[in-house]
Design a protein around this motif. Structure first.
Motif, PDB file in Angstrom:
ATOM      1  N   VAL A   2      21.516  13.943 -20.374  1.00  0.00           N
ATOM      2  CA  VAL A   2      21.367  13.590 -21.726  1.00  0.00           C
ATOM      3  C   VAL A   2      19.951  13.880 -22.097  1.00  0.00           C
ATOM      4  N   THR A   3      18.977  13.786 -21.118  1.00  0.00           N
ATOM      5  CA  THR A   3      17.446  13.883 -21.440  1.00  0.00           C
ATOM      6  C   THR A   3      17.253  15.520 -21.443  1.00  0.00           C
ATOM      7  N   SER A   4      18.154  16.295 -20.555  1.00  0.00           N
ATOM      8  CA  SER A   4      17.721  17.830 -20.654  1.00  0.00           C
ATOM      9  C   SER A   4      18.303  18.496 -21.847  1.00  0.00           C
ATOM     10  N   SER A   5      19.458  17.853 -22.303  1.00  0.00           N
ATOM     11  CA  SER A   5      20.168  18.398 -23.399  1.00  0.00           C
ATOM     12  C   SER A   5      19.352  18.031 -24.679  1.00  0.00           C
ATOM     13  N   VAL A   6      18.837  16.918 -24.856  1.00  0.00           N
ATOM     14  CA  VAL A   6      17.960  16.476 -26.038  1.00  0.00           C
ATOM     15  C   VAL A   6      16.822  17.201 -25.928  1.00  0.00           C
ATOM     16  N   VAL A   7      16.118  17.424 -24.724  1.00  0.00           N
ATOM     17  CA  VAL A   7      14.835  18.257 -24.817  1.00  0.00           C
ATOM     18  C   VAL A   7      15.318  19.838 -25.343  1.00  0.00           C
ATOM     19  N   LEU A   8      16.394  20.263 -24.722  1.00  0.00           N
ATOM     20  CA  LEU A   8      16.717  21.576 -24.999  1.00  0.00           C
ATOM     21  C   LEU A   8      16.943  21.802 -26.483  1.00  0.00           C
ATOM     22  N   LEU A   9      17.667  20.731 -26.830  1.00  0.00           N
ATOM     23  CA  LEU A   9      18.261  20.894 -28.347  1.00  0.00           C
ATOM     24  C   LEU A   9      16.810  20.933 -29.248  1.00  0.00           C
ATOM     25  N   LEU A  10      15.761  19.749 -28.795  1.00  0.00           N
ATOM     26  CA  LEU A  10      14.699  19.795 -29.586  1.00  0.00           C
ATOM     27  C   LEU A  10      13.881  21.147 -29.609  1.00  0.00           C
ATOM     28  N   ALA A  11      13.826  21.752 -28.183  1.00  0.00           N
ATOM     29  CA  ALA A  11      13.053  22.792 -28.021  1.00  0.00           C
ATOM     30  C   ALA A  11      13.614  23.813 -29.192  1.00  0.00           C
ATOM     31  N   GLY A  12      15.092  24.070 -29.000  1.00  0.00           N
ATOM     32  CA  GLY A  12      15.960  25.091 -29.776  1.00  0.00           C
ATOM     33  C   GLY A  12      15.444  24.841 -31.365  1.00  0.00           C
ATOM     34  N   ILE A  13      15.521  23.460 -31.791  1.00  0.00           N
ATOM     35  CA  ILE A  13      15.381  23.118 -33.148  1.00  0.00           C
ATOM     36  C   ILE A  13      13.983  23.783 -33.540  1.00  0.00           C
ATOM     37  N   ALA A  14      13.106  23.406 -32.638  1.00  0.00           N
ATOM     38  CA  ALA A  14      11.714  23.712 -32.907  1.00  0.00           C
ATOM     39  C   ALA A  14      11.586  25.269 -33.002  1.00  0.00           C
ATOM     40  N   ILE A  15      12.098  25.856 -31.941  1.00  0.00           N
ATOM     41  CA  ILE A  15      12.203  27.495 -32.095  1.00  0.00           C
ATOM     42  C   ILE A  15      12.821  28.034 -33.222  1.00  0.00           C
ATOM     43  N   ILE A  16      13.935  27.388 -33.514  1.00  0.00           N
ATOM     44  CA  ILE A  16      14.617  28.001 -34.820  1.00  0.00           C
ATOM     45  C   ILE A  16      13.703  27.724 -35.981  1.00  0.00           C
ATOM     46  N   ALA A  17      13.112  26.486 -36.072  1.00  0.00           N
ATOM     47  CA  ALA A  17      12.373  26.073 -37.481  1.00  0.00           C
ATOM     48  C   ALA A  17      11.148  27.159 -37.359  1.00  0.00           C
ATOM     49  N   TYR A  18      10.383  27.187 -36.204  1.00  0.00           N
ATOM     50  CA  TYR A  18       9.196  28.105 -35.992  1.00  0.00           C
ATOM     51  C   TYR A  18       9.671  29.432 -36.630  1.00  0.00           C
ATOM     52  N   ASP A  19      10.764  30.109 -35.936  1.00  0.00           N
ATOM     53  CA  ASP A  19      11.297  31.263 -36.321  1.00  0.00           C
ATOM     54  C   ASP A  19      11.692  31.363 -37.858  1.00  0.00           C
ATOM     55  N   SER A  20      12.092  30.477 -38.288  1.00  0.00           N
ATOM     56  CA  SER A  20      12.535  30.621 -39.923  1.00  0.00           C
ATOM     57  C   SER A  20      11.016  30.660 -40.582  1.00  0.00           C
TER      58      SER A  20
END
Lengths: 641, 145
Positions: free
Chosen positions: A19-37
């Protein structure tokens, strides 16, 4: 959450890690996507800005020379940008000067707004000035559609992030399934040990310490706890074993004592009867069967009144009820004489000792009863015999008195005529006759003395004089006066302590004291007699002592000297009839006292006699059992001073 | 006047970088004081705009734009040819001006001011006309950008 809490630690750890790694990865993904957009938006905006500047530049002349066609043509070149939904050019007075819309786009330009860029959902709206030199010619408006590109990028990035997450999860799963053993294995091991302990109750089990971390401490604590439990368990077991042994011992002792009691109760001659608080018989021994005639089967369960004459029933019930309610005991704990009733209806006297005992079942009474018929009979026989003895004693004394009194008359005649015969015929008959006459006169004289003494002796009990307060100082003075000549001749010295006044027959006191002093002078040694009279108060009596420095009396003669006519010495050495001490004894005993002597031959004698300090109770005369301790009745005259 | 913004003069035409662009009017002045008011606050690439009237035909010195009024219609061709080598933008409202070798000719079409451009004439005079201006022109002579 509850379901999670109940999961094994192994799974919990895995879940937490995943759960921890998923959440971290998801957050990182969301951050990356947000940053990218954001980057994308910025680049789109910069791009559009540049485009707007070119378009604006290219339309300055059209605006200057009011050539909308030309502007229109310029705008039409924007077809190359399919995402550009609409472009409008406004003149300075906000009129729409030229317009472009992509196919399917909006049919109208929005009202002009100040220079700005507006980001709406999926769209970028740009208002830019059209300037020539320093002059504002109009406004350029772009509407750019971001949504398709953003959606495409979102899909792309989601795919990428999802893929990375999935891959990372797989890696985490593999890694954690190895790493979690570091934590979960010791805990699981500990849990298994704990379960083993609780199932087998074997407190000797120990957990193995593998690490030095908290789990290691836990293992230490667990082991220590087990050690404590083990020692306590063994102590408990030992205590229980000891207790068991003690219980067995006690039970055996109890059984023994019960058997002993039963044996005693059954074989006792006395009747032993127990009753409960209702007053019903619960135990009835063989002695009771013999005493009352009822068998145990007949008596047990019956009320105690069964064995009492009817006239005592009411008193028994009252006493019994009173004891149960107030514990006020009249009989319990004592021995009393009562009357029993046998099965055959006869009554008999009995001695009863009653005890009450309280146990969990309640209060019980046990009575030990003895048939005292025989004792009563013996007592009565004794009383009769004593009375008879007293009567015969009185008869004997009467006889002695009468005999001695009546003997005096003929004896006086014998003596008188023997003396006449001696006076008239001395020297006229032969020498042998003179000697015979001398023997006869001597015998008559002695007989006269004997009878006189006997009369004195018997008069002790027949004296009509009543006891009165008699001052012993006066008594002694009287004695010394009477013995004046004897004392002078013997050179005797008589000393004394202060003497009390006693309730006694005065003349008998004089006689008692005189006999003792005379005795002391008579049996003197080669030295002049020293006589001391002292007195001690011991409880309820006076202990008088008369000590001398005479010849003393040997142990075996101490009782004999008080017997009438008993003499220790021949008449030549010590004249007398041997009645003096007998009279003393009689006088002392008549006054309720005792007389005895302590002496060693050659070291003098001390005669003791006691007199009651209080007047003797009537009827108890001579029967009082005085306990005396001879060592306390000191004979040392100096001790009394 | 607006043309000044779309025209580049050779540097030699100005005495200084901030020397004014001078608009000269040859013949009758059709603008009157309205022109002066218009150029008063204008500034083209750092240069103010000035005006001169009643310029002698023979002396174009100091002029950057030469407006040839209708009144000079008759001597138009001489004027144009005289100014051909003098880096002066020639503008007129006389019909056929471009054909006559002028550079910009105003026309009124549908109530709006339109113009014809003669790029070749401008190039010959060392002037560069902005492509934007050329695109807006109603008709163009000479090579197009």
């Amino acid at each position: 959450m509850r379901a999670f809490r109940d999961q094994p630690i192994r799974r919990k750890l895995l879940l937490i890690i995943m759960v921890t790694s998923s959440v971290v990865l998801l957050l990182a993904g969301i951050a990356i996507i947000a940053y990218d957009s954001e980057i994308y938006r910025t680049s789109v905006r910069d791009d559009l800005d540049a485009l707007a500047r070119i378009v604006a530049d290219n339309t300055t002349a059209a605006l200057t020379f009011e050539s909308p066609q030309d502007a229109q043509e310029t705008l039409a070149s924007l077809r190359a940008r399919p995402s550009l939904v609409q472009a409008c050019i406004y003149s300075v007075d906000s009129r729409v000067f030229a317009r472009y819309a992509r196919p399917g786009g909006p049919s109208q330009c929005p009202p002009v707004e100040p220079d700005s860029e507006i980001v709406t959902a999926g769209s970028l709206l740009l208002f830019r000035p059209i300037v020539l030199g320093d002059t504002r010619l109009g406004t350029l408006y772009f509407q750019y559609d971001l949504a398709p590109v953003l959606a495409a990028r979102l899909r792309l990035y989601s795919g990428i992030v999802g893929g990375i997450t999935l891959g990372a999860l797989l890696v985490a799963l593999v890694l954690s399934s190895r790493l979690r053993r570091l934590i979960s294995d010791p805990i699981v091991g500990l849990a298994e040990r704990a379960r083993a302990v609780s199932q087998t109750k074997d407190y000797g089990i120990r957990a193995e310490k593998q690490t030095q971390d908290e789990v290691g401490s836990l293992v230490d604590a667990f082991n220590e706890m087990l050690a404590n439990i083990q020692s306590r368990d063994s102590e408990l077991r030992q205590a229980r074993d000891e207790l068991e042994i003690r219980v067995q011992e006690r039970t055996a002792e109890l059984r023994q004592s019960e058997e002993r009691f039963r044996a005693v109760a059954e074989t006792a001659n006395d009747a032993i009867i127990s009753a409960n608080r209702e007053g019903n018989i619960i135990h009835w021994n063989a002695g009771a069967e013999r005493a009352f005639g009822y068998s145990a089967a007949e008596a047990v369960g019956q009320p105690l009144t069964l064995i009492m004459p009817e006239r005592f029933h009411v008193a028994h019930r009252q006493g019994f009820g009173r004891y149960l309610t107030t514990r006020e005991a009249h009989i319990v704990g004592k021995t009393v004489e009562l009357t029993g009733l046998r099965k055959d209806g006869t009554e008999f006297p009995l001695d009863l000792s009653l005890a009450s005992w309280k146990i969990e079942e309640g209060i019980f009474f046990t009575a030990v009863i003895r048939d005292i018929t025989d004792r009563r009979q013996a007592e009565e026989a004794l009383k009769r015999q004593t009375a008879e003895l007293a009567r015969s004693n009185a008869d004997l004394e009467q006889f002695a008195y009468v005999a001695s009194h009546d003997l005096q008359e003929p004896l006086r005649m014998v003596t008188s005529f023997m003396q006449l015969l001696e006076r008239r015929y001395r020297g006229k008959l032969d020498a042998e006759a003179d000697e015979f006459i001398g023997f006869a006169v001597d015998g008559a004289t002695r007989m006269k003395q004997l009878i006189s003494d006997l009369l004195t002796y018997s008069r002790v009990s027949t004296s009509p004089e009543e006891p009165a307060p008699s001052d012993c100082e006066t008594v002694l003075l009287n004695v010394l006066t009477n013995l004046g000549l004897t004392l002078q001749e013997s050179g005797a010295v008589v000393t004394h302590d202060p003497l009390p006044t006693v309730e006694a027959n005065y003349s008998q006191m004089v006689q008692l004291m005189q006999n003792l002093v005379t005795n002391a002078i008579k049996f003197r040694s080669s030295q002049p007699p020293q006589i001391h009279i002292s007195v001690l108060r011991v409880r309820t009596e006076w202990v008088f002592s008369v000590s001398d420095n005479g010849i003393g009396i040997s142990l075996e003669h101490r009782e004999r000297i008080f017997v009438i006519f008993q003499r220790l010495h021949d008449r030549m050495s010590y004249p007398g009839t041997g009645i003096g001490l007998a009279i003393c004894k009689k006088i002392v005993e008549r006054h309720g006292g005792r007389i005895w002597v302590e002496s060693k031959p050659g070291q003098g004698s001390t005669f003791f006699f006691t007199l009651p300090a209080e007047p003797p109770e009537p009827g108890k005369e001579g029967n009082l059992a005085y306990s005396h301790d001879r060592t306390t009745t000191t004979t040392n005259p100096t001790a009394a001073h | 006047m607006n043309f000044t913004k779309f025209v580049e003069w050779p540097a030699s035409s100005f005495s200084a970088p901030d020397a004014p662009i001078t608009i000269c009017i040859l013949g009758d002045d059709p603008f009157g004081p309205a022109l002066d008011r218009m150029v008063e606050s204008e500034n083209v690439n750092g240069r103010p705009i000035g005006t001169r009237r009643s310029v002698p035909e023979a002396d174009p010195q100091g002029c950057h734009v030469m407006f040839i009024s209708r009144s000079e219609r008759t001597g138009m061709e001489q004027i144009v040819s005289r100014l051909r080598n003098s880096s002066v933008l020639t503008v007129s409202e006389v019909p056929g001006f471009v054909d006559a070798g002028g550079m910009i000719e105003f026309v009124i079409e549908e109530g709006k001011v339109r113009f014809h451009i003669n790029v070749a004439a401008a190039q010959a005079a060392g002037l560069t006309l902005s492509a934007r201006l050329v695109r807006v022109a109603t008709s163009v002579r000479g090579p197009q950008p």
